[in-house]
Design a protein around this motif. Structure first.
Motif, PDB file in Angstrom:
ATOM      1  N   UNK A 122       0.891  -1.389  -0.041  1.00 14.83           N
ATOM      2  CA  UNK A 122      -0.024   0.039  -0.103  1.00 14.83           C
ATOM      3  C   UNK A 122       0.933   1.334   0.054  1.00 14.83           C
ATOM      4  N   UNK A 123       0.529   2.023  -0.824  1.00 15.40           N
ATOM      5  CA  UNK A 123       1.197   3.504  -1.149  1.00 15.40           C
ATOM      6  C   UNK A 123       0.398   4.536  -0.462  1.00 15.40           C
ATOM      7  N   UNK A 167      -2.954   3.941  -2.910  1.00 16.41           N
ATOM      8  CA  UNK A 167      -2.886   3.164  -4.180  1.00 16.41           C
ATOM      9  C   UNK A 167      -1.931   1.925  -4.032  1.00 16.41           C
ATOM     10  N   UNK A 168      -1.944   0.879  -4.655  1.00 12.57           N
ATOM     11  CA  UNK A 168      -1.426  -0.365  -4.310  1.00 12.57           C
ATOM     12  C   UNK A 168      -2.367  -1.303  -4.428  1.00 12.57           C
ATOM     13  N   UNK A 169      -1.896  -2.555  -4.023  1.00 12.03           N
ATOM     14  CA  UNK A 169      -2.748  -3.777  -3.636  1.00 12.03           C
ATOM     15  C   UNK A 169      -3.094  -4.334  -2.391  1.00 12.03           C
ATOM     16  N   UNK A 206     -10.131  -5.366   2.972  1.00 14.01           N
ATOM     17  CA  UNK A 206      -9.300  -4.452   3.461  1.00 14.01           C
ATOM     18  C   UNK A 206      -9.161  -2.950   2.437  1.00 14.01           C
ATOM     19  N   UNK A 207      -9.782  -3.066   1.225  1.00 14.68           N
ATOM     20  CA  UNK A 207      -9.973  -1.937   0.574  1.00 14.68           C
ATOM     21  C   UNK A 207     -10.781  -0.846   1.297  1.00 14.68           C
ATOM     22  N   UNK A 208     -11.950  -1.297   1.773  1.00 15.46           N
ATOM     23  CA  UNK A 208     -12.741  -0.194   2.294  1.00 15.46           C
ATOM     24  C   UNK A 208     -12.239   0.027   3.866  1.00 15.46           C
ATOM     25  N   UNK A 259      -7.603   3.874  -4.211  1.00  8.77           N
ATOM     26  CA  UNK A 259      -7.111   3.436  -5.716  1.00  8.77           C
ATOM     27  C   UNK A 259      -6.699   2.195  -5.356  1.00  8.77           C
ATOM     28  N   UNK A 260      -6.872   1.639  -4.336  1.00 15.53           N
ATOM     29  CA  UNK A 260      -6.548   0.456  -3.774  1.00 15.53           C
ATOM     30  C   UNK A 260      -7.076  -0.763  -4.691  1.00 15.53           C
ATOM     31  N   UNK A 261      -6.303  -1.917  -4.963  1.00 14.18           N
ATOM     32  CA  UNK A 261      -7.119  -2.833  -5.916  1.00 14.18           C
ATOM     33  C   UNK A 261      -6.594  -4.249  -5.078  1.00 14.18           C
ATOM     34  N   UNK A 262      -7.606  -5.272  -5.619  1.00 15.53           N
ATOM     35  CA  UNK A 262      -7.274  -6.605  -5.155  1.00 15.53           C
ATOM     36  C   UNK A 262      -5.886  -7.350  -5.658  1.00 15.53           C
ATOM     37  N   UNK A 263      -5.293  -7.879  -4.631  1.00 12.32           N
ATOM     38  CA  UNK A 263      -3.864  -8.313  -5.040  1.00 12.32           C
ATOM     39  C   UNK A 263      -4.431  -9.818  -5.569  1.00 12.32           C
ATOM     40  N   UNK A 264      -3.871 -10.176  -6.758  1.00 15.14           N
ATOM     41  CA  UNK A 264      -4.195 -11.529  -7.125  1.00 15.14           C
ATOM     42  C   UNK A 264      -2.768 -12.382  -7.324  1.00 15.14           C
TER      43      UNK A 264
END
Length: 117
Positions: A69-70, A81-83, A89-91, A109-114
């Motif tokens: 996470x940045x 931003x980041x994942x 965890x995004x919310x 702007x976080x996304x789900x890490x795959x």
């Protein structure tokens, strides 16, 4: 006589050329040194501190993985931003960041890490 006439025309043309490059400066023109330049250093420092505070709060949040996470801050606006490995965890990140003193809004702007990438 003809030479004098040519010389006077050249002088006149030269004066016109020089005069076209000169302009008057009004009293409300912007100064060359800016008073806001002195405060930009303290603003940058407070933005960095706010970003550190948010990152610290995220690292203390239960079951939150902050490793990818940045955090950026600018004038109270925090951008994440980041994942993260879990969608919840995004919310959670936005909620934790919004509760840090000095944060006025959060741009998440976080996304789900795959796995596998």
């Amino acid at each position: 006589m003809r030479t004098l006439h040519v010389v006077s025309r050249l002088v006149f043309a030269g004066c016109l050329t020089l005069a076209s490059n000169v302009y008057a400066q009004t009293s409300n023109a912007m100064p060359t040194t800016s008073a806001s330049g002195a405060s930009s250093g303290s603003t940058a420092q407070s933005d960095k501190k706010l970003a550190r505070d948010v990152r610290k709060a995220l690292s203390k949040a239960p079951h939150f993985n902050v490793s990818n996470v940045f955090v950026k801050a600018r004038g109270g606006v925090v951008t994440l931003s980041g994942s993260v490995p879990d969608g919840a965890q995004i919310e959670q990140a936005a909620t934790v960041a919004m509760n840090v003193p000095g944060v006025t809004s959060v741009s998440n702007h976080l996304s789900l890490y795959t796995k596998g990438y």
